[in-house]
Write a protein that holds these residues in place. Structure first.
Motif, short mmCIF file in Angstrom:
data_model
loop_
_atom_site.label_atom_id
_atom_site.label_comp_id
_atom_site.label_asym_id
_atom_site.label_seq_id
_atom_site.Cartn_x
_atom_site.Cartn_y
_atom_site.Cartn_z
N ARG A 87 0.80 -1.23 0.00
CA ARG A 87 0.00 0.00 0.00
C ARG A 87 0.83 1.27 0.00
NH1 ARG A 87 -4.50 -1.59 4.67
NH2 ARG A 87 -5.07 -3.64 3.78
N SER A 99 -3.33 5.29 -2.68
CA SER A 99 -4.79 5.17 -2.64
C SER A 99 -5.43 6.43 -2.07
CB SER A 99 -5.21 3.96 -1.81
OG SER A 99 -4.77 4.07 -0.48
N PHE A 136 -10.46 1.52 -8.09
CA PHE A 136 -11.14 0.51 -7.28
C PHE A 136 -10.44 -0.84 -7.40
CE2 PHE A 136 -14.17 -3.05 -7.33
CZ PHE A 136 -14.61 -3.00 -6.01
N VAL A 139 -6.70 -0.81 -5.99
CA VAL A 139 -6.65 -0.78 -4.53
C VAL A 139 -7.15 -2.11 -3.96
CG1 VAL A 139 -7.59 0.32 -2.45
CG2 VAL A 139 -6.84 1.73 -4.38
N LEU A 140 -8.14 -2.69 -4.61
CA LEU A 140 -8.69 -3.97 -4.16
C LEU A 140 -7.65 -5.08 -4.15
CD1 LEU A 140 -11.24 -5.60 -3.33
CD2 LEU A 140 -11.63 -5.99 -5.79
N SER A 147 -10.51 0.53 1.66
CA SER A 147 -10.26 1.71 0.83
C SER A 147 -10.92 1.58 -0.54
CB SER A 147 -8.76 1.94 0.66
OG SER A 147 -8.17 2.35 1.88
N SER A 148 -10.94 0.36 -1.08
CA SER A 148 -11.56 0.16 -2.39
C SER A 148 -13.05 0.49 -2.34
CB SER A 148 -11.35 -1.27 -2.89
OG SER A 148 -12.04 -2.21 -2.08
#
Length: 347
Positions: A87, A99, A136, A139-140, A147-148
């Motif tokens: 991350r 993100s 999306f 981040v997923l 966060s997504s």
């Protein structure tokens, strides 16, 4: 023509920060010092953005969006895994969480998209959905489910204000139900375990259920007035994991009690209501930006406090302006700077 500075809104922001720094200092002087540095950087950015013409962000929204997507892609090549997730980009003196930047850029991109378009037309809704899919998905797969989901929340809040029809909302809920059912099947084992733990944390009290149990103990032991500054056993003796970030609300509740935690929540709710009141008197583009920012703040607050109270599964979502962390704080202050810039403009 510019309005004067909104000192009430500014005082709400600072009050949240002071409570955060106070609790962080009780845990570690180093943590408090680092967060104070983040606040100084963030407030400098906040002040600059608040005094700029916010219309320039419409011109830069595409560039900002593309850069944030590129950073999310680069992350997989140069990012270091931390607890199984990739991350952060480590710059040595500072860790960037792409993100967080992507959340801000997505709000600006959607505001520019819907400025001249209506969500009454399903084609525009689908095109806007394409804007949030890249951040999306990226981040997923870090993975960062919490966060997504904020990207979906931002999108939903902004399409609603853009004229989303009731029949489209019903269709969206049906699609979402199908998606969530399918989504669960592709989750990693530890992610499924988190959901199972949320339902029944006592099944694994020393493993995946540990965080939730310790958070509930911390909040409950604070009672009405709290154990006192620096006297919370769960946070001070490190029984509560991530006490400075994910479970900051539990740390505050333990030391300052229901009254202290309630005071913090009241400040935050007051801040949100003040921001929403600003949107009422503005034009479409400004309203879109403010609603996007408000949605982001509300969803992060709800998820963070919800997981601290064991009402939602544990995810790495910060309490805005309160949890420890540079990227989240600086991004939030940048977005609040935009709110101030919009509020000060009488045109």
């Amino acid at each position: 023509m510019r309005k004067t500075w909104d000192w009430l809104l500014f005082s709400q922001i600072i009050a949240s920060g002071l409570i955060s720094l106070l609790i962080l200092y009780s845990m570690s002087k180093g943590l408090a010092t680092n967060q104070l540095i983040y606040w100084i950087i963030g407030l400098c950015i906040f002040y600059i953005v608040a005094h700029l013409d916010y219309h320039i962000w419409q011109s830069f929204s595409k560039v900002f969006y593309i850069v944030s997507i590129l950073l999310l892609l680069i992350l997989f090549f140069i990012g270091d895994p931390i607890r199984g997730s990739v991350r952060w980009i480590d710059l040595g003196f500072f860790k960037i969480q792409p993100s967080e930047l992507a959340k801000a850029s997505t709000i600006l991109a959607l505001a520019s998209f819907f400025r001249e378009r209506s969500a009454k037309e399903i084609n525009n809704v689908l095109l806007s959905l394409l804007l949030i899919l890249p951040p999306f998905i990226l981040v997923l797969i870090q993975p960062d489910i919490g966060s997504s989901l904020t990207f979906l929340a931002i999108w939903f809040g902004m399409v609603l204000i853009s004229g989303f029809k009731l029949k489209h909302i019903i269709l969206l809920f049906i699609i979402s139900a199908i998606f969530i059912t399918s989504f669960y099947e592709v989750l990693a084992p530890y992610q499924k375990q988190r959901i199972s733990t949320f339902i029944s944390p006592q099944k694994d009290p020393l493993g995946t259920g540990y965080n939730i149990i310790q958070s509930k103990i911390a909040i409950g032991s604070g009672n009405l007035l709290g154990k006192g500054f620096g006297k919370g056993s769960q946070s001070q003796l490190q029984f509560l994991p991530e006490a400075e970030s994910d479970f900051m609300f539990a740390s505050i509740s333990e030391q300052l009690g229901l009254i202290g935690a309630g005071f913090l929540v009241s400040i935050f709710v007051w801040l949100i209501s003040r921001i929403i009141s600003i949107a009422r008197e503005k034009k479409r583009y400004e309203q879109l930006i403010i609603i996007g920012i408000t949605t982001l703040l509300i969803i992060q607050f709800t998820i963070n406090v919800g997981m601290n109270l064991a009402l939602l599964p544990v995810t790495g979502i910060p309490f805005p302006l309160v949890s420890y962390g540079g990227s989240s704080l600086i991004t939030t202050l940048f977005l609040l700077g935009l709110v101030f810039a919009i509020n000060r403009d009488r045109s």
